[in-house]
Design a protein around this motif. Sequence first.
Motif, mmCIF file in Angstrom:
data_model
loop_
_atom_site.group_PDB
_atom_site.id
_atom_site.type_symbol
_atom_site.label_atom_id
_atom_site.label_comp_id
_atom_site.label_asym_id
_atom_site.label_seq_id
_atom_site.Cartn_x
_atom_site.Cartn_y
_atom_site.Cartn_z
ATOM 1 N N GLY A 90 44.534 34.978 19.527
ATOM 2 C CA GLY A 90 44.601 33.561 19.055
ATOM 3 C C GLY A 90 44.065 32.564 19.973
ATOM 4 N N ALA A 91 43.561 33.010 21.129
ATOM 5 C CA ALA A 91 43.105 32.004 22.321
ATOM 6 C C ALA A 91 41.673 31.374 21.777
ATOM 7 C CB ALA A 91 42.608 32.703 23.353
ATOM 8 N N ASN A 92 41.834 29.961 22.019
ATOM 9 C CA ASN A 92 40.502 29.135 21.834
ATOM 10 C C ASN A 92 39.810 28.765 22.888
ATOM 11 O OD1 ASN A 92 41.676 27.075 23.170
ATOM 12 N ND2 ASN A 92 42.312 25.953 21.140
ATOM 13 N N THR A 93 40.354 29.278 24.215
ATOM 14 C CA THR A 93 39.608 29.075 25.594
ATOM 15 C C THR A 93 39.738 30.371 26.368
ATOM 16 O OG1 THR A 93 40.313 26.730 25.403
ATOM 17 C CG2 THR A 93 39.601 27.539 27.384
ATOM 18 N N VAL A 94 38.701 30.695 27.197
ATOM 19 C CA VAL A 94 38.903 31.626 28.236
ATOM 20 C C VAL A 94 38.284 30.882 29.385
ATOM 21 C CG1 VAL A 94 36.537 32.461 27.597
ATOM 22 C CG2 VAL A 94 38.499 34.046 28.924
ATOM 23 N N ARG A 95 38.987 31.048 30.448
ATOM 24 C CA ARG A 95 38.552 30.491 31.784
ATOM 25 C C ARG A 95 37.990 31.890 32.610
ATOM 26 N NH1 ARG A 95 41.238 29.549 37.092
ATOM 27 N NH2 ARG A 95 40.306 28.003 38.433
ATOM 28 N N VAL A 96 36.599 31.788 32.813
ATOM 29 C CA VAL A 96 35.849 33.021 33.469
ATOM 30 C C VAL A 96 35.856 32.924 34.947
ATOM 31 C CG1 VAL A 96 33.936 34.541 33.085
ATOM 32 C CG2 VAL A 96 34.969 33.020 31.104
ATOM 33 N N VAL A 97 36.436 33.855 35.569
ATOM 34 C CA VAL A 97 36.030 33.794 37.099
ATOM 35 C C VAL A 97 34.765 34.339 37.598
ATOM 36 C CG1 VAL A 97 36.969 34.954 39.225
ATOM 37 C CG2 VAL A 97 38.566 34.485 37.268
ATOM 38 N N LEU A 98 33.977 33.668 38.230
ATOM 39 C CA LEU A 98 32.686 33.903 38.709
ATOM 40 C C LEU A 98 32.680 33.797 40.386
ATOM 41 C CD1 LEU A 98 30.618 31.351 36.264
ATOM 42 C CD2 LEU A 98 31.169 34.210 35.858
ATOM 43 N N GLY A 99 31.558 34.322 40.915
ATOM 44 C CA GLY A 99 31.401 34.400 42.249
ATOM 45 C C GLY A 99 30.104 33.658 42.452
ATOM 46 N N SER A 100 30.264 32.940 43.675
ATOM 47 C CA SER A 100 28.923 32.326 44.197
ATOM 48 C C SER A 100 28.017 33.078 44.986
ATOM 49 C CB SER A 100 29.391 30.997 44.773
ATOM 50 O OG SER A 100 29.780 31.502 46.138
ATOM 51 N N GLY A 101 28.659 34.045 45.449
ATOM 52 C CA GLY A 101 27.909 34.981 46.373
ATOM 53 C C GLY A 101 28.569 35.034 47.818
ATOM 54 N N LYS A 102 29.425 33.858 48.155
ATOM 55 C CA LYS A 102 29.690 33.471 49.590
ATOM 56 C C LYS A 102 31.078 34.834 49.595
ATOM 57 C CE LYS A 102 30.861 31.431 53.354
ATOM 58 N NZ LYS A 102 31.420 29.984 53.376
ATOM 59 N N ARG A 103 31.610 35.043 48.620
ATOM 60 C CA ARG A 103 32.803 36.289 48.888
ATOM 61 C C ARG A 103 32.580 37.062 47.681
ATOM 62 N NH1 ARG A 103 38.747 33.353 49.642
ATOM 63 N NH2 ARG A 103 39.056 35.653 50.184
ATOM 64 N N TRP A 104 32.244 36.532 46.489
ATOM 65 C CA TRP A 104 32.102 37.694 45.324
ATOM 66 C C TRP A 104 30.956 37.452 44.595
ATOM 67 C CZ3 TRP A 104 36.948 34.933 45.754
ATOM 68 C CH2 TRP A 104 38.124 35.859 46.388
ATOM 69 N N GLY A 105 30.376 38.379 43.879
ATOM 70 C CA GLY A 105 29.314 38.064 43.321
ATOM 71 C C GLY A 105 27.875 38.435 44.137
ATOM 72 N N PRO A 106 26.981 37.319 43.940
ATOM 73 C CA PRO A 106 26.897 36.189 42.964
ATOM 74 C C PRO A 106 26.970 36.842 41.438
ATOM 75 C CG PRO A 106 24.813 36.602 44.051
ATOM 76 C CD PRO A 106 25.711 37.371 44.479
ATOM 77 N N SER A 107 27.609 35.821 40.808
ATOM 78 C CA SER A 107 27.410 36.325 39.185
ATOM 79 C C SER A 107 26.038 35.356 38.732
ATOM 80 C CB SER A 107 28.805 35.208 38.633
ATOM 81 O OG SER A 107 29.954 35.815 38.957
ATOM 82 N N THR A 108 25.303 36.544 38.092
ATOM 83 C CA THR A 108 24.009 35.939 37.763
ATOM 84 C C THR A 108 24.071 36.619 35.966
ATOM 85 O OG1 THR A 108 23.297 38.261 38.216
ATOM 86 C CG2 THR A 108 22.814 36.575 40.086
#
Length: 462
Positions: free
Chosen positions: A73-91
């Motif tokens: 039923g959701a209309n929105t998802v908040r997606v956790v990304l990383g900048s590369g400083k601690r996690w990721g980077p999300s490419t």
Amino acid sequence: MKRRLAIVGAALAAAAASALVYAQPASAAVGLHISGRNIVEANGQTFIMRGVNHPHVWYTSQTSSFANVKALGANTVRVVLGSGKRWGPSTDIPNVISLCKANKLICVLEVHDTTGYGEDGAAATLDEAVNYWISQKSNLVGQESYIAINIGNEPIGNNNPAQWTAATAAAIQKMRSNGFQHLLMVDAPNWGQDWQNVMRDTGQTVLDADTQHNTVLSIHMYAVYNTAQKVIDYLDAIQAKGWPLVIGEFGWQFSASEVDHETILAQAQARGLGYIGWSWSGNTDPILDMATGFNPAQLTTWGQRIFNGANGIKATAKEASVYSGVITSPSASVSVSPSRSVSPSVSVSPSRSASSSPPPAGRTCTAAYSIVGQWPGGFQGDVKVTAGSSAISGWTVTWTFANGQAITQSWNAAITSSGSAVTARNVSYNGGLGAGASTNFGFLGSWNGSANAVPALSCSAS
């Protein structure tokens, strides 16, 4: 992961009676944007977020989560990304956006590396988060109708939270000077909970920093908001100033010291505020998981509550009109063309429904079948089961497909098929319905692309 602060006895001061109401000017309608206190789409349709957080950066292979939260039923998802400083980077932002669009979800993209800056020595600054967004700009431009950019998660801890105002204003200005026209979301300090009221008191400075007047404030509600009055007082203070707000994260009251989620859900619905619960699955503190092991068939207590309960996602979420192509109002529905094509859905059919024949005397139920959406070779269906004039303890819905359709996945019901005949029975948590009460189950199915007729349903109750 999410840090829950147990700040016992932290009181929220009431808003000053003399506070001026701030009317944020409407922004240019590039895509999602602010009008007054509301988030609206480019066509002017109000959009109220009803969704969940998904810890994508730590579980990049869990791409089925987008379809699963949509199916619930959701209309929105908040997606956790990383900048590369601690996690990721999300490419993989293009793939994330594609998954959101394919499942007709509005994406809130957020950089998590900023969490607790000033208190957590490993955290990134908001300026570093903006640099990440600039590096991804080519993947974001043109997606303004489908995504919002949450610049940095919980960007200031409890040490010197007053720095939040200048840092957040500067981050917004840098985003705009680099050409971003997206709806921006900014989290509060104090690990998102604003228990020292910095955002509450200085939010106008931050909103004024946006030359496009297209920023929404975000409060995260955990242990600070463990009573109804604390929740209400904070929301009252922001509403009195006329500022746009979403509840960007919150958990549930599994103990007396935890957040009063019942009040959050009820107040958000009453005030027309968006909310995004934490979180779908994968927490190191698994009591905050909505689904065990990312399995939508194994919803936890929290998952059942936020998806299927009163004021929850299933009961209150409305799909963004950019996907349905329909503007809704109290008096009329007007069809419009979406501003961009949505892939892989080639066409979206309006929901069609058919109710079962009048039920027999005694314990009875009715069932209504809707096609939520369809695409070449596939479709999503929804069935609403409603008890008759007496309470029921269980239900069974049957139908026969006429065009060779087949069910490939289902939720909130035990479904079996024999050829074209389908039988759906309640599961443990949704069989008992009070008189006139309803529940829904859904499924994904296949079809031949030429006909997908709505079948006649039969519902029997026990």
